[in-house]
Design an enzyme around this catalytic site. Structure first.
Site, PDB file in Angstrom:
ATOM      1  N   HIS A   1     -25.109   5.557 -30.096  1.00  0.00           N
ATOM      2  CA  HIS A   1     -26.459   5.826 -30.225  1.00  0.00           C
ATOM      3  C   HIS A   1     -27.298   5.851 -31.297  1.00  0.00           C
ATOM      4  CE1 HIS A   1     -24.794  10.079 -30.374  1.00  0.00           C
ATOM      5  NE2 HIS A   1     -25.869  10.256 -31.250  1.00  0.00           N
TER       6      HIS A   1
ATOM      7  N   GLU B   1     -31.395  17.289 -25.638  1.00  0.00           N
ATOM      8  CA  GLU B   1     -31.214  15.908 -25.638  1.00  0.00           C
ATOM      9  C   GLU B   1     -31.258  15.135 -24.560  1.00  0.00           C
ATOM     10  OE1 GLU B   1     -27.236  15.621 -27.748  1.00  0.00           O
ATOM     11  OE2 GLU B   1     -26.530  14.782 -25.795  1.00  0.00           O
TER      12      GLU B   1
ATOM     13  N   GLN C   1     -30.805   8.073 -28.011  1.00  0.00           N
ATOM     14  CA  GLN C   1     -30.661   9.867 -27.886  1.00  0.00           C
ATOM     15  C   GLN C   1     -31.975  10.355 -28.377  1.00  0.00           C
ATOM     16  OE1 GLN C   1     -28.397  12.226 -30.900  1.00  0.00           O
ATOM     17  NE2 GLN C   1     -27.323  12.898 -28.965  1.00  0.00           N
TER      18      GLN C   1
ATOM     19  N   HIS D   1     -30.606   9.982 -36.999  1.00  0.00           N
ATOM     20  CA  HIS D   1     -29.192   9.791 -37.164  1.00  0.00           C
ATOM     21  C   HIS D   1     -28.782   8.265 -36.316  1.00  0.00           C
ATOM     22  CE1 HIS D   1     -28.450  12.540 -34.149  1.00  0.00           C
ATOM     23  NE2 HIS D   1     -27.432  11.767 -33.869  1.00  0.00           N
TER      24      HIS D   1
ATOM     25  N   GLU E   1     -23.528   9.825 -37.559  1.00  0.00           N
ATOM     26  CA  GLU E   1     -22.576  10.559 -36.614  1.00  0.00           C
ATOM     27  C   GLU E   1     -21.555  10.127 -36.283  1.00  0.00           C
ATOM     28  OE1 GLU E   1     -24.814  12.123 -33.218  1.00  0.00           O
ATOM     29  OE2 GLU E   1     -22.955  12.857 -32.525  1.00  0.00           O
TER      30      GLU E   1
HETATM   31 CO    CO Z   1     -26.388  12.134 -32.163  1.00  0.00          CO
END
Ligand code: CO
Length: 136
Positions: free
Chosen positions: A8, A44, A55, A79, A129
């Site tokens: 994502h 989220e 996301q 991210h 991530e």
């Molecule tokens: Co994330």
């Protein structure tokens, strides 16, 4: 270590409901999943696009990491998440390469995933991530 998918891209938003309305209206994308992840201080929503997700992250409070990010930079890319099938192995590889890890050990993310963050300094200014999906 070789990521097998772009899991994502995460975008920090002030108002999750407003952002979801906008993604639905403009792009016809509705969330597959929505949850509060207390450990990360966010609510989220995951919007599927092909085999990957967008996301959307709304902070639960101003003094959370995403809350501080929004105060500093405003809404936008927070991210990029790469899917791996062995998160411990990936962290070991990054450690050996001298990468600055935010999480030395995996922690629990949304959807039952295990996640770990790598500092943006060595990754072109972008927070990375690692995501290991749950075994199903
Ligand atoms: Co994330």
């Amino acid at each position: 270590m070789k990521p097998y998918n772009l899991d994502h891209v995460a975008i920090a938003v002030h108002d999750l409901d407003a952002a979801l309305d906008e993604y639905a209206r403009l792009y016809g994308i509705v969330p597959l999943h929505r949850e509060v992840v207390e450990e990360q201080g966010v609510e989220e929503a995951m919007l599927a696009v092909g085999g990957s997700f967008i996301q959307l992250l709304q902070p639960l409070a101003a003094d959370t990491p995403v809350g501080q990010f929004l105060a500093r930079k405003g809404e936008g890319l927070h991210h990029v998440a790469l899917a791996v099938d062995d998160i411990e192995g990936a962290l070991g590889h990054l450690r050996a390469e001298g990468a600055r890890l935010i999480d030395e050990e995996p922690r629990i993310g949304g959807r039952g995933t295990r996640i770990a963050f790598v500092h943006p300094k060595q990754t072109t200014g972008t927070l990375i991530e690692l995501v290991e999906p749950p075994e199903d």
